[in-house]
Design a protein around this motif. Structure first.
Motif, PDB file in Angstrom:
ATOM      1  N   LEU A   1       0.834  -1.196   0.000  1.00 61.73           N
ATOM      2  CA  LEU A   1       0.000   0.000   0.000  1.00 61.73           C
ATOM      3  C   LEU A   1       0.873   1.251   0.000  1.00 61.73           C
ATOM      4  N   ASN A   2       0.329   2.338  -0.491  1.00 66.27           N
ATOM      5  CA  ASN A   2       1.115   3.571  -0.602  1.00 66.27           C
ATOM      6  C   ASN A   2       1.071   4.427   0.657  1.00 66.27           C
ATOM      7  N   MET A   3       0.463   3.902   1.734  1.00 71.42           N
ATOM      8  CA  MET A   3       0.346   4.667   2.971  1.00 71.42           C
ATOM      9  C   MET A   3       0.836   3.841   4.150  1.00 71.42           C
ATOM     10  N   VAL A   4       1.393   4.526   5.143  1.00 68.48           N
ATOM     11  CA  VAL A   4       1.840   3.866   6.372  1.00 68.48           C
ATOM     12  C   VAL A   4       0.627   3.268   7.081  1.00 68.48           C
ATOM     13  N   LEU A   5       0.837   2.105   7.675  1.00 68.63           N
ATOM     14  CA  LEU A   5      -0.270   1.392   8.292  1.00 68.63           C
ATOM     15  C   LEU A   5      -0.742   2.063   9.578  1.00 68.63           C
ATOM     16  N   ASP A   6      -2.066   2.229   9.667  1.00 73.57           N
ATOM     17  CA  ASP A   6      -2.738   2.496  10.928  1.00 73.57           C
ATOM     18  C   ASP A   6      -3.844   1.440  11.000  1.00 73.57           C
ATOM     19  N   PRO A   7      -4.609   1.363  12.069  1.00 76.68           N
ATOM     20  CA  PRO A   7      -5.611   0.288  12.161  1.00 76.68           C
ATOM     21  C   PRO A   7      -6.563   0.218  10.970  1.00 76.68           C
ATOM     22  N   ALA A   8      -7.034   1.357  10.478  1.00 80.77           N
ATOM     23  CA  ALA A   8      -7.979   1.358   9.361  1.00 80.77           C
ATOM     24  C   ALA A   8      -7.311   0.930   8.058  1.00 80.77           C
ATOM     25  N   ILE A   9      -6.106   1.442   7.808  1.00 77.84           N
ATOM     26  CA  ILE A   9      -5.383   1.086   6.578  1.00 77.84           C
ATOM     27  C   ILE A   9      -4.990  -0.387   6.608  1.00 77.84           C
ATOM     28  N   GLU A  10      -4.550  -0.862   7.768  1.00 83.25           N
ATOM     29  CA  GLU A  10      -4.159  -2.269   7.884  1.00 83.25           C
ATOM     30  C   GLU A  10      -5.353  -3.196   7.652  1.00 83.25           C
ATOM     31  N   GLN A  11      -6.504  -2.833   8.203  1.00 81.88           N
ATOM     32  CA  GLN A  11      -7.707  -3.655   7.990  1.00 81.88           C
ATOM     33  C   GLN A  11      -8.105  -3.649   6.516  1.00 81.88           C
ATOM     34  N   ALA A  12      -7.987  -2.495   5.883  1.00 82.50           N
ATOM     35  CA  ALA A  12      -8.281  -2.417   4.446  1.00 82.50           C
ATOM     36  C   ALA A  12      -7.331  -3.311   3.657  1.00 82.50           C
ATOM     37  N   GLY A  13      -6.052  -3.292   4.049  1.00 80.63           N
ATOM     38  CA  GLY A  13      -5.078  -4.157   3.383  1.00 80.63           C
ATOM     39  C   GLY A  13      -5.418  -5.626   3.552  1.00 80.63           C
ATOM     40  N   ARG A  14      -5.879  -5.978   4.737  1.00 75.50           N
ATOM     41  CA  ARG A  14      -6.272  -7.361   4.982  1.00 75.50           C
ATOM     42  C   ARG A  14      -7.486  -7.746   4.128  1.00 75.50           C
ATOM     43  N   ASP A  15      -8.450  -6.836   4.020  1.00 76.83           N
ATOM     44  CA  ASP A  15      -9.620  -7.105   3.178  1.00 76.83           C
ATOM     45  C   ASP A  15      -9.220  -7.294   1.717  1.00 76.83           C
ATOM     46  N   ILE A  16      -8.273  -6.483   1.248  1.00 79.66           N
ATOM     47  CA  ILE A  16      -7.803  -6.607  -0.132  1.00 79.66           C
ATOM     48  C   ILE A  16      -7.029  -7.914  -0.309  1.00 79.66           C
ATOM     49  N   ALA A  17      -6.267  -8.302   0.707  1.00 78.39           N
ATOM     50  CA  ALA A  17      -5.537  -9.566   0.636  1.00 78.39           C
ATOM     51  C   ALA A  17      -6.499 -10.751   0.521  1.00 78.39           C
ATOM     52  N   MET A  18      -7.610 -10.696   1.256  1.00 81.25           N
ATOM     53  CA  MET A  18      -8.627 -11.737   1.153  1.00 81.25           C
ATOM     54  C   MET A  18      -9.229 -11.761  -0.251  1.00 81.25           C
ATOM     55  N   GLN A  19      -9.388 -10.596  -0.840  1.00 79.51           N
ATOM     56  CA  GLN A  19      -9.877 -10.481  -2.213  1.00 79.51           C
ATOM     57  C   GLN A  19      -8.920 -11.190  -3.171  1.00 79.51           C
ATOM     58  N   VAL A  20      -7.645 -10.904  -3.028  1.00 72.30           N
ATOM     59  CA  VAL A  20      -6.638 -11.509  -3.904  1.00 72.30           C
ATOM     60  C   VAL A  20      -6.601 -13.020  -3.728  1.00 72.30           C
ATOM     61  N   ALA A  21      -6.688 -13.477  -2.476  1.00 73.26           N
ATOM     62  CA  ALA A  21      -6.680 -14.914  -2.214  1.00 73.26           C
ATOM     63  C   ALA A  21      -7.852 -15.604  -2.904  1.00 73.26           C
ATOM     64  N   ALA A  22      -9.028 -14.985  -2.841  1.00 74.67           N
ATOM     65  CA  ALA A  22     -10.232 -15.620  -3.369  1.00 74.67           C
ATOM     66  C   ALA A  22     -10.395 -15.464  -4.876  1.00 74.67           C
ATOM     67  N   MET A  23     -10.065 -14.281  -5.416  1.00 70.84           N
ATOM     68  CA  MET A  23     -10.423 -13.950  -6.795  1.00 70.84           C
ATOM     69  C   MET A  23      -9.268 -14.038  -7.784  1.00 70.84           C
TER      70      MET A  23
END
Length: 281
Positions: free
Chosen positions: A167-189
Motif C-alpha cells: 500500500l502507498n500509505m503507512v499502516l494504521d488500524p484502518a489502513i491495515e484492515q483495508a489491506g487485509r480485506d484486499i488480501a482476502m480479495q486476492v486470495a479468493a479472486m
C-alpha cells in the motif's frame, strides 16, 4: 569399532532431528564421529532428493510475514509430498524460521535465501537435513517479497494460500484492515494485475487473439462490419479486465462496490502498489 551408546544416539538426534534408527546407523557408519554422522545424514537427504527428483512435492505450507514496521513482507512456500508432513508442527515451524530469516537478513532473491546461515549452516543444507529426517522430497519452492510504505500479510486456508499487499500509505488500524480485506480479495479472486495497465503484454495479446478467434467462429458474427466487430471485441476485453484486474473486480465483502471504490471509501488517496499471491498446487 567405537561403542555406540543410547546417549550418543540421543545426542545426535537432538542435534539433527533425525529418527533414532537413522542416528544409530549414521554413528555406526561413521565409527562414532559426530561430524561424519551429521554429514552422513545430510548425504542421505541428498540421496532422497535424487531418488525423488521426478516426484512432485504438491503439498506444503505457505508462510506470509512482515517486518514489525509493516514496510517489508515475504512469502515462503516450503513444499513436501504429503499432507501428513505439511501438517506437522516441526515442518511448519521450519517454514516460519525461513520466513523470519529472510526478513532478518533483508533477502530479495530465492538463491540468496538458500545461502543464508541458520545455526552456522546454509539454509539449503538445512533443507537436506529435513529430507533426511522426514524421508520425503522437500523444496523451498517459492519466495516472494514486497517493499512499500505499508505491507499487509495474509495467510488463508490452513497455510495453503499466502498473500502480500503493498500500500502507498503507512499502516494504521484502518489502513491495515483495508489491506487485509484486499488480501482476502486476492486470495479468493486471483487477479493477475492491479489494473489494466499492469496486465503483462503477452497475456493481453493472447486474450485479444482468443477474442477475435471467438468472433470469427461465431455464426452470428459472420458478415458484420469490421468496426462493429472491433466494438464487440472491445466489450469482451473490458469484461476480461473487470474479472481479472484487482481494482476493477467486484469487492467480495460488498458487491455494490468495486475494489477501487472500496479503497476510496477508506481514504481518498489509498492505493495498492502491488501484490503477491502464492498457493499450493
Amino acid at each position: 569399532m567405537a561403542q555406540i551408546t543410547a546417549a550418543d544416539v540421543n545426542k545426535l538426534r537432538q542435534q539433527t532431528g533425525a529418527g533414532m534408527m537413522d542416528c544409530r546407523k549414521a554413528l555406526i557408519e561413521s565409527d562414532g564421529d559426530f561430524e561424519k554422522a551429521i554429514d552422513y545424514l545430510r548425504k542421505k537427504g541428498a540421496k532422497i532428493a535424487a531418488q525423488r527428483s521426478d516426484r512432485e512435492a504438491r503439498e506444503g505450507v505457505v508462510i506470509a510475514r512482515t517486518t514489525p514496521d509493516g514496510k517489508k513482507g515475504v512469502l515462503v512456500l516450503l513444499s513436501c509430498e504429503t499432507d501428513f508432513v505439511a501438517k506437522n508442527q516441526d515442518f511448519i515451524q521450519f517454514a516460519e524460521t525461513i520466513a523470519q530469516t529472510a526478513l532478518q537478513h533483508d533477502v530479495h532473491q530465492l538463491q540468496d535465501l538458500l545461502q543464508i546461515q541458520i545455526a552456522h549452516e546454509p539454509l539449503q543444507n538445512r533443507v537436506l537435513d529435513q529430507m533426511a529426517r522426514i524421508g520425503e522430497k522437500i523444496e523451498l519452492s517459492r519466495f516472494e517479497r514486497i517493499d512499500a510504505p505499508g505491507v499487509v500479510a495474509y495467510t488463508h486456508a490452513g497455510n495453503r494460500i499466502g498473500v502480500l499487499i503493498g500500500l502507498n500509505m503507512v499502516l494504521d488500524p484502518a489502513i491495515e484492515q483495508a489491506g487485509r480485506d484486499i488480501a482476502m480479495q486476492v486470495a479468493a479472486m486471483k487477479p493477475i494485475a492491479v489494473d489494466r495497465d499492469q496486465v503483462p503484454e503477452e497475456i493481453l495479446n493472447r486474450e485479444k487473439e482468443i477474442v477475435w478467434e471467438q468472433l470469427k467462429q461465431d455464426p452470428k458474427m459472420q458478415g458484420k462490419p469490421e468496426n462493429i466487430l472491433a466494438k464487440i471485441a472491445e466489450g469482451k476485453l473490458e469484461a476480461f479486465f473487470k474479472e481479472n484486474t484487482l481494482l476493477a473486480q467486484t469487492f467480495v465483502k460488498n458487491h455494490e462496490q468495486t475494489v477501487a471504490q472500496f479503497l476510496a471509501s477508506v481514504h481518498p488517496n489509498l492505493r495498492v502498489t502491488g501484490f503477491k499471491r502464492v498457493a499450493l498446487g
